[in-house]
Write a protein that holds these residues in place. Structure first.
Motif, PDB file in Angstrom:
ATOM      1  N   LEU A  96       0.969  -1.346   0.015  1.00  0.00           N
ATOM      2  CA  LEU A  96       0.363  -0.231   0.354  1.00  0.00           C
ATOM      3  C   LEU A  96       0.719   1.509   0.192  1.00  0.00           C
ATOM      4  CD1 LEU A  96      -2.930  -0.970   2.493  1.00  0.00           C
ATOM      5  CD2 LEU A  96      -2.511  -0.905  -0.161  1.00  0.00           C
ATOM      6  N   LEU A  97       2.000   1.624   0.654  1.00  0.00           N
ATOM      7  CA  LEU A  97       2.878   2.106   1.259  1.00  0.00           C
ATOM      8  C   LEU A  97       3.504   2.669  -0.500  1.00  0.00           C
ATOM      9  CD1 LEU A  97       4.069   1.600   4.579  1.00  0.00           C
ATOM     10  CD2 LEU A  97       3.231   3.711   3.609  1.00  0.00           C
ATOM     11  N   ASN A  98       4.350   1.711  -1.107  1.00  0.00           N
ATOM     12  CA  ASN A  98       4.862   1.401  -2.502  1.00  0.00           C
ATOM     13  C   ASN A  98       3.960   2.177  -3.524  1.00  0.00           C
ATOM     14  OD1 ASN A  98       7.177   0.892  -2.117  1.00  0.00           O
ATOM     15  ND2 ASN A  98       7.201  -1.299  -1.594  1.00  0.00           N
ATOM     16  N   ILE A  99       2.211   2.188  -3.266  1.00  0.00           N
ATOM     17  CA  ILE A  99       1.243   2.153  -4.171  1.00  0.00           C
ATOM     18  C   ILE A  99       0.721   4.328  -3.842  1.00  0.00           C
ATOM     19  CG2 ILE A  99      -1.192   2.247  -4.900  1.00  0.00           C
ATOM     20  CD1 ILE A  99      -1.381  -0.697  -3.940  1.00  0.00           C
ATOM     21  N   TRP A 100       1.452   4.415  -2.501  1.00  0.00           N
ATOM     22  CA  TRP A 100       1.020   5.587  -2.471  1.00  0.00           C
ATOM     23  C   TRP A 100       1.831   6.405  -2.820  1.00  0.00           C
ATOM     24  CZ3 TRP A 100       0.972   7.870   3.446  1.00  0.00           C
ATOM     25  CH2 TRP A 100       0.437   9.137   3.488  1.00  0.00           C
ATOM     26  N   GLU A 101       2.951   5.290  -3.130  1.00  0.00           N
ATOM     27  CA  GLU A 101       4.301   6.531  -3.263  1.00  0.00           C
ATOM     28  C   GLU A 101       4.717   6.543  -5.633  1.00  0.00           C
ATOM     29  OE1 GLU A 101       6.972   8.046  -1.586  1.00  0.00           O
ATOM     30  OE2 GLU A 101       6.023   7.372  -0.347  1.00  0.00           O
ATOM     31  N   GLY A 102       3.108   5.683  -5.438  1.00  0.00           N
ATOM     32  CA  GLY A 102       3.112   5.584  -6.980  1.00  0.00           C
ATOM     33  C   GLY A 102       3.827   4.519  -8.219  1.00  0.00           C
ATOM     34  N   TYR A 122      -6.277 -10.906   3.756  1.00  0.00           N
ATOM     35  CA  TYR A 122      -5.542 -10.348   2.749  1.00  0.00           C
ATOM     36  C   TYR A 122      -6.025 -10.290   1.323  1.00  0.00           C
ATOM     37  CZ  TYR A 122      -3.226  -8.360   6.984  1.00  0.00           C
ATOM     38  OH  TYR A 122      -3.145  -7.737   7.702  1.00  0.00           O
ATOM     39  N   VAL A 123      -6.885 -11.758   0.745  1.00  0.00           N
ATOM     40  CA  VAL A 123      -6.692 -11.998  -0.231  1.00  0.00           C
ATOM     41  C   VAL A 123      -7.366 -10.946  -1.833  1.00  0.00           C
ATOM     42  CG1 VAL A 123      -7.838 -14.210  -1.312  1.00  0.00           C
ATOM     43  CG2 VAL A 123      -6.500 -14.554  -0.026  1.00  0.00           C
ATOM     44  N   SER A 124      -8.256 -10.661  -0.581  1.00  0.00           N
ATOM     45  CA  SER A 124      -9.334  -9.692  -1.646  1.00  0.00           C
ATOM     46  C   SER A 124      -8.894  -8.082  -2.016  1.00  0.00           C
ATOM     47  CB  SER A 124     -10.869  -9.913  -0.797  1.00  0.00           C
ATOM     48  OG  SER A 124     -11.014  -9.037  -0.103  1.00  0.00           O
ATOM     49  N   ARG A 125      -8.427  -7.806  -0.930  1.00  0.00           N
ATOM     50  CA  ARG A 125      -7.634  -6.978  -0.610  1.00  0.00           C
ATOM     51  C   ARG A 125      -6.931  -6.451  -1.896  1.00  0.00           C
ATOM     52  NH1 ARG A 125      -6.605  -6.132   5.861  1.00  0.00           N
ATOM     53  NH2 ARG A 125      -9.157  -6.397   6.364  1.00  0.00           N
ATOM     54  N   SER A 126      -5.738  -7.746  -1.421  1.00  0.00           N
ATOM     55  CA  SER A 126      -4.803  -7.664  -3.100  1.00  0.00           C
ATOM     56  C   SER A 126      -5.325  -7.663  -4.382  1.00  0.00           C
ATOM     57  CB  SER A 126      -3.193  -8.748  -2.705  1.00  0.00           C
ATOM     58  OG  SER A 126      -4.174  -9.625  -2.352  1.00  0.00           O
ATOM     59  N   LEU A 127      -6.480  -8.229  -4.093  1.00  0.00           N
ATOM     60  CA  LEU A 127      -6.826  -8.392  -5.194  1.00  0.00           C
ATOM     61  C   LEU A 127      -6.770  -7.024  -6.292  1.00  0.00           C
ATOM     62  CD1 LEU A 127      -8.765 -12.249  -5.124  1.00  0.00           C
ATOM     63  CD2 LEU A 127      -7.219 -11.727  -6.898  1.00  0.00           C
ATOM     64  N   TYR A 128      -8.102  -6.464  -5.613  1.00  0.00           N
ATOM     65  CA  TYR A 128      -8.165  -5.251  -5.581  1.00  0.00           C
ATOM     66  C   TYR A 128      -7.285  -4.475  -5.969  1.00  0.00           C
ATOM     67  CZ  TYR A 128      -9.535   0.016  -5.708  1.00  0.00           C
ATOM     68  OH  TYR A 128      -9.618   1.190  -5.685  1.00  0.00           O
ATOM     69  N   TRP A 129      -6.051  -3.919  -4.771  1.00  0.00           N
ATOM     70  CA  TRP A 129      -5.016  -3.653  -5.269  1.00  0.00           C
ATOM     71  C   TRP A 129      -4.228  -3.653  -6.914  1.00  0.00           C
ATOM     72  CZ3 TRP A 129      -4.956   1.218  -3.987  1.00  0.00           C
ATOM     73  CH2 TRP A 129      -5.344   1.893  -2.624  1.00  0.00           C
ATOM     74  N   ARG A 130      -3.932  -4.741  -7.003  1.00  0.00           N
ATOM     75  CA  ARG A 130      -3.586  -5.184  -8.172  1.00  0.00           C
ATOM     76  C   ARG A 130      -4.433  -4.703  -8.759  1.00  0.00           C
ATOM     77  NH1 ARG A 130      -2.173 -11.800  -9.206  1.00  0.00           N
ATOM     78  NH2 ARG A 130      -1.452 -10.381 -11.144  1.00  0.00           N
ATOM     79  N   GLY A 131      -5.487  -4.816  -9.611  1.00  0.00           N
ATOM     80  CA  GLY A 131      -6.395  -4.723 -10.036  1.00  0.00           C
ATOM     81  C   GLY A 131      -6.274  -2.774 -10.160  1.00  0.00           C
ATOM     82  N   TYR A 132      -6.353  -2.380  -9.221  1.00  0.00           N
ATOM     83  CA  TYR A 132      -6.517  -0.437  -8.947  1.00  0.00           C
ATOM     84  C   TYR A 132      -4.908  -0.471  -9.716  1.00  0.00           C
ATOM     85  CZ  TYR A 132      -5.022   4.009  -7.520  1.00  0.00           C
ATOM     86  OH  TYR A 132      -4.949   5.119  -7.379  1.00  0.00           O
ATOM     87  N   CYS A 133      -4.290  -0.798  -9.393  1.00  0.00           N
ATOM     88  CA  CYS A 133      -2.828  -0.989 -10.253  1.00  0.00           C
ATOM     89  C   CYS A 133      -2.708  -0.548 -12.050  1.00  0.00           C
ATOM     90  CB  CYS A 133      -1.339  -1.460  -9.494  1.00  0.00           C
ATOM     91  SG  CYS A 133      -1.125  -0.789  -7.951  1.00  0.00           S
TER      92      CYS A 133
END
Length: 196
Positions: A96-102, A122-133
């Motif tokens: 999450l911090l890496n995503i925040w840093e772009g 963390y499964v659904s959370r990580s799927l979401y953030w992978r999709g977000y990225c």
């Protein structure tokens, strides 16, 4: 006090929960500099619970860049020093911090590992953030794959609702997403006794 004196050896075998409780006694960062420096400078592995606890404490002082960088360093060291199960929280938080840093590409490997677990927090959370990225880096195939997995494996989870709103998701043949009905902002008609 081992925290204030920077004695990292005192935390070998201590649970993350007990360390977090001890850190609550520090209303500011005063007194935690020595333990943080010792933990980051140590050539040997430090208790992952101590590293994660210090990183979580660092988050209390966000958005200050110093504390964001410190939290990233602490989480990364926790990941390298603990077993996979011990470090899931650290993996997720540093992503999450890496995503925040772009830095979505830095987040992807850890998010991938977390998303491939059979079950876990963390499964659904990580799927979401992978999709977000994927959405923000233009990787439409990965975005569709992550959205598809969320819809299939977690049909009414919070992160599924979020990813479906990223681009006004429609089902095949132009039909609206069934979740749109749940998320509609229609006013409910209420009749009061005085209006009879």
């Amino acid at each position: 006090d081992a925290l204030a004196e920077g004695k990292i050896a005192a935390f070998k075998g201590a649970s993350e929960g007990s360390i977090i409780r001890a850190l609550k006694a520090f209303p500011n960062w005063d007194g935690l500099g020595a333990i943080t420096e010792a933990a980051l400078a140590s050539d040997s592995c430090v208790a992952p619970g101590l590293l994660t606890g210090l990183a979580l404490k660092s988050e209390e002082f966000f958005p200050a860049l110093k504390f964001r960088k410190q939290a990233i360093a602490l989480y990364e060291k926790a990941v390298s020093c603990g077993t996979y199960q011990e470090t899931n929280k650290a993996r997720y938080r540093v992503s999450l911090l890496n995503i925040w840093e772009g830095e979505c590409p830095k987040a992807e490997p850890m998010l991938f590992d977390l998303s491939e677990e059979k079950s876990g927090d963390y499964v659904s959370r990580s799927l979401y953030w992978r999709g977000y990225c994927a959405k923000h880096t233009g990787n439409k195939l990965l975005f569709l794959a992550m959205r598809g997995r969320l819809n299939k494996e977690f049909p009414i989870a919070y992160h599924t609702l979020l990813i479906n709103q990223l681009e006004g998701y429609r089902t095949g043949r132009g039909r609206p997403n069934p979740m749109d009905r749940i998320l509609e902002k229609a006013d409910v008609e209420v009749k009061f006794r005085s209006e009879k």
